[in-house]
Motif scaffolding. Structure first.
Motif, PDB file in Angstrom:
ATOM      1  N   ILE A  40      89.510  68.361-114.348  1.00  0.00           N
ATOM      2  CA  ILE A  40      88.803  68.140-115.605  1.00  0.00           C
ATOM      3  C   ILE A  40      87.343  68.494-115.350  1.00  0.00           C
ATOM      4  O   ILE A  40      86.694  67.887-114.491  1.00  0.00           O
ATOM      5  N   ASN A  41      86.854  69.487-116.057  1.00  0.00           N
ATOM      6  CA  ASN A  41      85.507  70.019-115.797  1.00  0.00           C
ATOM      7  C   ASN A  41      85.337  70.390-114.321  1.00  0.00           C
ATOM      8  O   ASN A  41      84.277  70.188-113.720  1.00  0.00           O
ATOM      9  N   GLY A  42      86.402  70.916-113.744  1.00  0.00           N
ATOM     10  CA  GLY A  42      86.351  71.368-112.357  1.00  0.00           C
ATOM     11  C   GLY A  42      86.465  70.264-111.323  1.00  0.00           C
ATOM     12  O   GLY A  42      86.339  70.527-110.122  1.00  0.00           O
ATOM     13  N   LEU A  43      86.708  69.030-111.764  1.00  0.00           N
ATOM     14  CA  LEU A  43      86.755  67.881-110.861  1.00  0.00           C
ATOM     15  C   LEU A  43      88.104  67.168-110.965  1.00  0.00           C
ATOM     16  O   LEU A  43      88.718  67.139-112.034  1.00  0.00           O
ATOM     17  N   LYS A  44      88.539  66.584-109.869  1.00  0.00           N
ATOM     18  CA  LYS A  44      89.726  65.744-109.890  1.00  0.00           C
ATOM     19  C   LYS A  44      89.308  64.359-110.379  1.00  0.00           C
ATOM     20  O   LYS A  44      88.478  63.699-109.742  1.00  0.00           O
ATOM     21  N   PRO A  45      89.856  63.899-111.492  1.00  0.00           N
ATOM     22  CA  PRO A  45      89.333  62.673-112.122  1.00  0.00           C
ATOM     23  C   PRO A  45      89.404  61.437-111.240  1.00  0.00           C
ATOM     24  O   PRO A  45      88.514  60.588-111.300  1.00  0.00           O
ATOM     25  N   TRP A  46      90.434  61.313-110.409  1.00  0.00           N
ATOM     26  CA  TRP A  46      90.557  60.118-109.579  1.00  0.00           C
ATOM     27  C   TRP A  46      89.548  60.083-108.434  1.00  0.00           C
ATOM     28  O   TRP A  46      89.389  59.068-107.775  1.00  0.00           O
ATOM     29  N   GLU A  47      88.842  61.187-108.221  1.00  0.00           N
ATOM     30  CA  GLU A  47      87.799  61.237-107.192  1.00  0.00           C
ATOM     31  C   GLU A  47      86.400  61.081-107.769  1.00  0.00           C
ATOM     32  O   GLU A  47      85.411  61.096-107.029  1.00  0.00           O
ATOM     33  N   HIS A  48      86.317  60.900-109.095  1.00  0.00           N
ATOM     34  CA  HIS A  48      85.009  60.867-109.761  1.00  0.00           C
ATOM     35  C   HIS A  48      84.975  59.794-110.843  1.00  0.00           C
ATOM     36  O   HIS A  48      86.008  59.379-111.368  1.00  0.00           O
ATOM     37  N   THR A  49      83.772  59.362-111.171  1.00  0.00           N
ATOM     38  CA  THR A  49      83.599  58.390-112.246  1.00  0.00           C
ATOM     39  C   THR A  49      83.643  59.090-113.591  1.00  0.00           C
ATOM     40  O   THR A  49      83.501  60.322-113.688  1.00  0.00           O
ATOM     41  N   LEU A  50      83.816  58.298-114.633  1.00  0.00           N
ATOM     42  CA  LEU A  50      83.803  58.849-115.987  1.00  0.00           C
ATOM     43  C   LEU A  50      82.478  59.549-116.264  1.00  0.00           C
ATOM     44  O   LEU A  50      82.447  60.645-116.840  1.00  0.00           O
ATOM     45  N   LEU A  51      81.368  58.943-115.844  1.00  0.00           N
ATOM     46  CA  LEU A  51      80.053  59.540-116.057  1.00  0.00           C
ATOM     47  C   LEU A  51      79.940  60.883-115.345  1.00  0.00           C
ATOM     48  O   LEU A  51      79.400  61.850-115.907  1.00  0.00           O
ATOM     49  N   GLU A  52      80.444  60.967-114.138  1.00  0.00           N
ATOM     50  CA  GLU A  52      80.384  62.236-113.395  1.00  0.00           C
ATOM     51  C   GLU A  52      81.216  63.314-114.081  1.00  0.00           C
ATOM     52  O   GLU A  52      80.796  64.481-114.155  1.00  0.00           O
ATOM     53  N   LEU A  53      82.365  62.948-114.601  1.00  0.00           N
ATOM     54  CA  LEU A  53      83.194  63.910-115.326  1.00  0.00           C
ATOM     55  C   LEU A  53      82.481  64.397-116.578  1.00  0.00           C
ATOM     56  O   LEU A  53      82.525  65.590-116.911  1.00  0.00           O
ATOM     57  N   ARG A  54      81.796  63.476-117.266  1.00  0.00           N
ATOM     58  CA  ARG A  54      81.080  63.853-118.479  1.00  0.00           C
ATOM     59  C   ARG A  54      79.871  64.735-118.171  1.00  0.00           C
ATOM     60  O   ARG A  54      79.583  65.686-118.906  1.00  0.00           O
ATOM     61  N   LYS A  55      79.187  64.428-117.095  1.00  0.00           N
ATOM     62  CA  LYS A  55      78.022  65.241-116.732  1.00  0.00           C
ATOM     63  C   LYS A  55      78.411  66.654-116.332  1.00  0.00           C
ATOM     64  O   LYS A  55      77.594  67.590-116.430  1.00  0.00           O
ATOM     65  N   ALA A  56      79.653  66.839-115.914  1.00  0.00           N
ATOM     66  CA  ALA A  56      80.103  68.154-115.457  1.00  0.00           C
ATOM     67  C   ALA A  56      80.399  69.114-116.597  1.00  0.00           C
ATOM     68  O   ALA A  56      80.588  70.309-116.365  1.00  0.00           O
ATOM     69  N   GLY A  57      80.435  68.626-117.835  1.00  0.00           N
ATOM     70  CA  GLY A  57      80.664  69.529-118.954  1.00  0.00           C
ATOM     71  C   GLY A  57      81.115  68.818-120.209  1.00  0.00           C
ATOM     72  O   GLY A  57      81.655  67.710-120.157  1.00  0.00           O
ATOM     73  N   LYS A  58      80.878  69.460-121.345  1.00  0.00           N
ATOM     74  CA  LYS A  58      81.284  68.930-122.642  1.00  0.00           C
ATOM     75  C   LYS A  58      82.430  69.757-123.213  1.00  0.00           C
ATOM     76  O   LYS A  58      82.735  70.853-122.716  1.00  0.00           O
ATOM     77  N   LEU A  59      83.056  69.249-124.253  1.00  0.00           N
ATOM     78  CA  LEU A  59      84.059  70.019-124.965  1.00  0.00           C
ATOM     79  C   LEU A  59      83.370  71.154-125.726  1.00  0.00           C
ATOM     80  O   LEU A  59      82.156  71.128-125.943  1.00  0.00           O
ATOM     81  N   LYS A  60      84.145  72.133-126.138  1.00  0.00           N
ATOM     82  CA  LYS A  60      83.556  73.335-126.748  1.00  0.00           C
ATOM     83  C   LYS A  60      82.851  73.051-128.069  1.00  0.00           C
ATOM     84  O   LYS A  60      82.023  73.862-128.517  1.00  0.00           O
ATOM     85  N   ASN A  61      83.133  71.917-128.693  1.00  0.00           N
ATOM     86  CA  ASN A  61      82.433  71.553-129.933  1.00  0.00           C
ATOM     87  C   ASN A  61      81.235  70.635-129.683  1.00  0.00           C
ATOM     88  O   ASN A  61      80.637  70.122-130.618  1.00  0.00           O
ATOM     89  N   GLY A  62      80.899  70.443-128.403  1.00  0.00           N
ATOM     90  CA  GLY A  62      79.741  69.633-128.051  1.00  0.00           C
ATOM     91  C   GLY A  62      80.039  68.173-127.789  1.00  0.00           C
ATOM     92  O   GLY A  62      79.147  67.429-127.348  1.00  0.00           O
ATOM     93  N   GLU A  63      81.271  67.744-128.027  1.00  0.00           N
ATOM     94  CA  GLU A  63      81.636  66.354-127.749  1.00  0.00           C
ATOM     95  C   GLU A  63      81.666  66.101-126.242  1.00  0.00           C
ATOM     96  O   GLU A  63      82.002  66.990-125.452  1.00  0.00           O
ATOM     97  N   GLU A  64      81.344  64.866-125.854  1.00  0.00           N
ATOM     98  CA  GLU A  64      81.565  64.491-124.467  1.00  0.00           C
ATOM     99  C   GLU A  64      83.012  64.064-124.300  1.00  0.00           C
ATOM    100  O   GLU A  64      83.706  63.744-125.277  1.00  0.00           O
ATOM    101  N   LEU A  65      83.476  64.097-123.064  1.00  0.00           N
ATOM    102  CA  LEU A  65      84.849  63.686-122.792  1.00  0.00           C
ATOM    103  C   LEU A  65      85.089  62.279-123.325  1.00  0.00           C
ATOM    104  O   LEU A  65      84.329  61.356-123.023  1.00  0.00           O
TER     105      LEU A  65
END
Length: 312
Positions: free
Chosen positions: A114-139
Motif C-alpha cells: 500500500i503506497n509501496g509499503l507493507k502495512p503490517w510493517e508501518h503505522t497508519l500515519l506512515e502509510l498515509r504520508k507515503a501517498g494519497k488516493l488519486k482524488n486527493g483523499e488520504e487512505l
C-alpha cells in the motif's frame, strides 16, 4: 501580644474552613452515557451514531465502491458515498492490519503493498504520508468508513474483505479481522458490518471464531462443497462466479447444491464487461444470475448502478 496571636489563629482557621467547603464552579468533561453517544473526531463534541442500518430494498454489493463504474478510486470515501447514493446493500472493501494496531482500508498492489509499503510493517500515519488516493483523499481507516455509514436512514453496510497474503503471513489477516471486530464492537456497529474471508483455512478458522464471539456474519470464499463449509463452522459461502461456479464459470459449484444444503451463497462478480478475473459478463451469464437473484444472499459487481437496473 498573646491576645492578638489568638485572634489571628482563629481568623486563619475560619478562612481554611471557608475554602475547604467552597468548590470552584469548573465545568467537567462529559462522559457519554448513552450507547449511541461517542466522542466526535477532532474534539468537536459528541455525535450520535446509528447502530443499525435502514431497511434495504436490494442485495447488490458494490465491489470496491463501484470504482470501475464511477471513476472513483478503489476503496475510497467517494466510492462509499457513491454506493450509499445508489442505496446498495453494501460496499465491498479490503482491510489490512497496520503496525500500530489500526485497520486500513485499501487495495494492496501485488498482494502486499500500500503506497509501496507493507502495512503490517508501518503505522497508519506512515502509510498515509507515503501517498494519497488519486482524488486527493488520504487512505481511510475502518473508523472513517464507520463514521460515514453510521447515520440514520442509511441502508448500506460494509462488506469487509479479509485479504489473503500467503501461507507464511497468516498472522496479519487474523489480526485484521480481530482488530476490526474490536473496533466494530466499540462503535456498536455490528449490524453495519459483514466479513468475507479468504479461502486460507488458518485465517478462516480465526474468522469463524470471531463470528462466534462478536456475532458478525462471515462468508467463506473457499472452493468447497457445502459440507466443507459447514465443517469449518460456516453457513454462508461467497464464491467467485468465474473461477468456482457452474454454469458460465470454470468451476463445479452450483447455487442449487448450497440451497439444498440449507446454506446461503453470494456471488462475485457479475459485470457489464470484461476486466475482473473473478467476474462473468456475457449476456447469458448476466441473465442467469439475474434470474437466480432471489436465491442469493447478494450479488457483487463492479457496476452497481447497471446491475440494479437489471435487477429492477
Amino acid at each position: 501580644m498573646k491576645k492578638l496571636t489568638t485572634i489571628a489563629a482563629v481568623f486563619t482557621a475560619a478562612l481554611l474552613t471557608l475554602f475547604s467547603c467552597t468548590k470552584p464552579d469548573i465545568p467537567q468533561p462529559k462522559t457519554p452515557t448513552e450507547p449511541e453517544e461517542q466522542q466526535g473526531q477532532g474534539g468537536q463534541g459528541e455525535v450520535k451514531r446509528a447502530t443499525e442500518p435502514a431497511e434495504c430494498s436490494n442485495r447488490i454489493v458494490a465491489h470496491r465502491g463501484g470504482a470501475r463504474e464511477s471513476g472513483n478510486p478503489d476503496n475510497s470515501k467517494a466510492g462509499l458515498l457513491y454506493t450509499m447514493g445508489l442505496k446498495c446493500y453494501a460496499m465491498e472493501c479490503d482491510i489490512y492490519w497496520t503496525k500500530d494496531n489500526n485497520v486500513v482500508i485499501a487495495h494492496a498492489e501485488n498482494t502486499y503493498y500500500i503506497n509501496g509499503l507493507k502495512p503490517w510493517e508501518h503505522t497508519l500515519l506512515e502509510l498515509r504520508k507515503a501517498g494519497k488516493l488519486k482524488n486527493g483523499e488520504e487512505l481511510p481507516c475502518l473508523e472513517d468508513f464507520l463514521d460515514i455509514v453510521q447515520v440514520e436512514g442509511n441502508c448500506t453496510k460494509l462488506c469487509l474483505d479479509i485479504k489473503n497474503l500467503d501461507s507464511k503471513l497468516t498472522d496479519y489477516p487474523i489480526k485484521a479481522v480481530q482488530r476490526s471486530c474490536e473496533i466494530i464492537k466499540e462503535r456498536k456497529a455490528e449490524k453495519f458490518c459483514e466479513f468475507i474471508c479468504t479461502g486460507n483455512e488458518t485465517v478462516a478458522r480465526a474468522a469463524a471464531a470471531c463470528m462466534t464471539v462478536y456475532g458478525i456474519p462471515v462468508g467463506w470464499m473457499a472452493d468447497k462443497a457445502p459440507a466443507g463449509h459447514k465443517a469449518m463452522g460456516y453457513t454462508w459461502a461467497n464464491l467467485s462466479a468465474a473461477s468456482y461456479m457452474n454454469p458460465y464459470g470454470n468451476g463445479v459449484r452450483t447455487i442449487d447444491e448450497f440451497k439444498k444444503a440449507g446454506m446461503q451463497i453470494s456471488i462475485f462478480n457479475v459485470d457489464k464487461q470484461a476486466g475482473d478475473g473473478n467476474a462473468v459478463y456475457s449476456d447469458e451469464a448476466v441473465n442467469y444470475y439475474v434470474s437466480r437473484y432471489g436465491d442469493l444472499r447478494f450479488l457483487c459487481t463492479n457496476y452497481p448502478s447497471w446491475l440494479l437496473k437489471k435487477i429492477n
